[in-house]
Design an enzyme around this catalytic site. Structure first.
Site, short mmCIF file in Angstrom:
data_model
loop_
_atom_site.label_atom_id
_atom_site.label_comp_id
_atom_site.label_asym_id
_atom_site.label_seq_id
_atom_site.Cartn_x
_atom_site.Cartn_y
_atom_site.Cartn_z
N ARG A 236 0.87 -1.18 0.00
CA ARG A 236 0.00 0.00 0.00
C ARG A 236 0.90 1.22 0.00
NH1 ARG A 236 2.42 1.99 3.73
NH2 ARG A 236 0.88 3.63 3.73
N GLY A 237 0.27 2.40 -0.12
CA GLY A 237 1.05 3.62 -0.29
C GLY A 237 1.13 3.92 -1.78
N ALA A 238 0.81 5.16 -2.14
CA ALA A 238 0.62 5.49 -3.56
C ALA A 238 1.79 5.12 -4.47
CB ALA A 238 0.28 6.98 -3.68
N GLN B 288 -1.74 2.44 9.94
CA GLN B 288 -0.47 2.54 9.20
C GLN B 288 0.58 3.31 10.01
OE1 GLN B 288 -3.50 3.14 7.89
NE2 GLN B 288 -3.58 2.67 5.71
N ASN C 39 -5.26 12.47 0.78
CA ASN C 39 -4.34 11.62 1.54
C ASN C 39 -5.17 10.85 2.57
OD1 ASN C 39 -1.64 10.68 2.12
ND2 ASN C 39 -1.74 11.83 4.02
N LYS C 40 -4.51 10.02 3.33
CA LYS C 40 -5.18 9.15 4.31
C LYS C 40 -6.20 9.91 5.15
CE LYS C 40 -4.93 5.70 4.57
NZ LYS C 40 -5.96 4.87 3.86
N ASP D 76 -1.91 10.84 -1.94
CA ASP D 76 -2.34 9.81 -2.90
C ASP D 76 -2.69 10.41 -4.25
OD1 ASP D 76 -2.88 8.59 -0.11
OD2 ASP D 76 -2.76 6.94 -1.55
N ARG E 58 -7.64 -0.19 -6.61
CA ARG E 58 -7.83 0.92 -5.67
C ARG E 58 -7.96 2.22 -6.48
NH1 ARG E 58 -4.23 1.10 -0.49
NH2 ARG E 58 -6.12 2.15 0.28
O1 MRU Z 1 -4.46 3.24 2.24
P1 MRU Z 1 -2.98 3.43 2.10
O2 MRU Z 1 -2.20 2.85 3.23
O3 MRU Z 1 -2.48 2.97 0.75
O4 MRU Z 1 -2.80 5.00 2.16
C1 MRU Z 1 -1.52 5.54 2.11
C2 MRU Z 1 -1.47 7.00 2.29
O5 MRU Z 1 -2.48 7.66 2.44
C3 MRU Z 1 -0.14 7.65 2.16
O6 MRU Z 1 -0.05 8.77 2.97
C4 MRU Z 1 0.09 8.06 0.71
O7 MRU Z 1 -0.14 6.98 -0.15
C5 MRU Z 1 1.45 8.59 0.47
S1 MRU Z 1 2.65 7.34 0.50
C6 MRU Z 1 4.15 7.99 0.10
#
Ligand code: MRU
Length: 369
Positions: free
Chosen positions: A45-47, A195, A246-247, A236, A88
């Protein structure tokens, strides 16, 4: 460096982020369907990590394809893009990566099949190396904005685990620490998927960077007590006007930061910037399973039948964002103009300096436009 994901002869290998921090185990995917599944279930996970995982999944499909004509290979390729593209919706890096692989295929389609396969596999690996180089460049730019000492708050995980290595927001913190800044990280636990407490704390502890985990509802109190000198988060998707998806919970942190006069920085590579989306209202927000909210470690925490919301992301309007740290420099308001300038001016530089082992050979990047 933590190996979040890597291309191996056996397949694409991922550290299983659903098992951290208590178990460090790995999952190897041999098909693009398996890659789609690990993206959907947040093993990865993470963009930026999702983007490179998508490219590697497509590369696996091409490697596994039995096609004997370019037309047939393209059919298998497109099918893999479809499957992976449905995993996603919010992180634009996923779609950026699919598009980049599609453009690459278009450019090389007249070559022999074996060469097409090899070139697409190499393209996915190049994206992996470029992501690390971009994070290191972001770190160099962003470190200048960090306080020389004191608390820096972050939300979710925008670290090595959310990228191919080093991290975006945590890359900025890592670079500042490498420069001798005495930073203490406050990591929001980031309900419901945790996270922050599971992943950010895990990787910062591995690096020996002092870290305190707080539950999300403690952030305002920490700010009012003067414990937070700056905030840095990832993204994201960033719309053309600078609105940041973002999250979930990021928006709350940004509003609190404004109230307390604390700078709120967003660190993200250009693969996260979506100039085709005019503002945050147009960003699709992923809704995840209610069970992530109703259950903690398998135990039910809310009564049966109650209403549940579980948007995985929120949008922070650009007016709350002090600056956006990218690998091409630091963008400030007015974001529309600044991001478009950075996009045009520096488009080739990251490619030029990304080397095979992921290190930037010459940090010839502008710090301000
Ligand atoms: O749902 P996730 O864990 O994929 O969400 C991740 C985030 O929101 C991060 O802050 C974002 O992807 C930036 S990662 C460098």
């Amino acid at each position: 460096m933590i190996q979040t994901l890597e291309w191996t002869d056996q397949g694409v290998r991922f550290i299983d982020q659903t098992k951290l921090p208590t178990e460090e185990t790995y999952v190897t995917c041999q098909t693009h369907e398996q890659v789609a599944e690990v993206i959907r279930t947040m093993v990865v996970r993470g963009a930026p990590a999702i983007g490179v995982a998508a490219a590697m999944g497509i590369a696996l499909a091409v490697k596994n394809s039995k096609a004997e004509t370019v037309g047939d290979l393209k059919r298998d390729f497109n099918q893999a893009c479809d499957v992976i593209g449905k995993t996603r919706p919010t992180a634009v890096n996923l779609f950026w990566a699919i598009r980049r692989m599609q453009e690459k295929l278009e450019r090389i389609r007249i070559r022999p099949l074996s060469q097409i396969r090899q070139t697409l596999i190499e393209e996915a690996q190049r994206m992996h190396a470029e992501d690390i180089a971009a994070n290191q460049a972001m770190g160099r730019h962003g470190a200048t904005l960090m306080p020389s000492e004191g608390g820096v708050l972050t939300h979710c995980n925008a670290g090595a685990l959310a990228t191919c290595g080093y991290g975006t927001a945590l890359g900025v913190i890592r670079a500042a620490v490498e420069q001798g800044k005495k930073i203490h990280v406050f990591a929001d636990e980031t309900r419901p998927f945790l996270q922050g407490s599971r992943l950010t704390a895990w990787e910062l502890m591995k690096d020996g960077i002092p870290t305190t985990v707080i539950s999300d509802n403690m952030a305002g109190a920490m700010m009012s007590q003067g414990k937070i000198g700056a905030i840095v988060v990832g993204a994201d998707r960033i719309a053309a006007n600078g609105d940041v998806a973002n999250k979930i919970g990021t928006y709350t942190v940004a509003v609190l930061a404004k109230e307390h006069g604390i700078p709120f920085y967003v660190a993200a590579p250009f693969s996260t910037i979506d100039l085709a989306t005019p503002d945050g209202g147009k960003i699709p927000i992923e809704q995840r399973d209610a069970k992530e909210v109703t259950h903690i470690a398998g135990k039910q925490m809310v009564p049966d039948g109650v209403g549940i919301e579980n948007p995985a992301f929120d949008v922070t309007p650009a007016k709350y964002v002090t600056a956006i740290i990218t690998e091409r420099g630091i963008a400030r308001a007015p974001y529309e103009e600044c991001l478009r300038n950075l996009a045009v001016k520096e488009a080739s530089i990251e490619v030029l300096h990304a080397t095979k082992n992921g290190h930037s050979s010459s940090p010839n990047l502008k710090t301000r436009v």
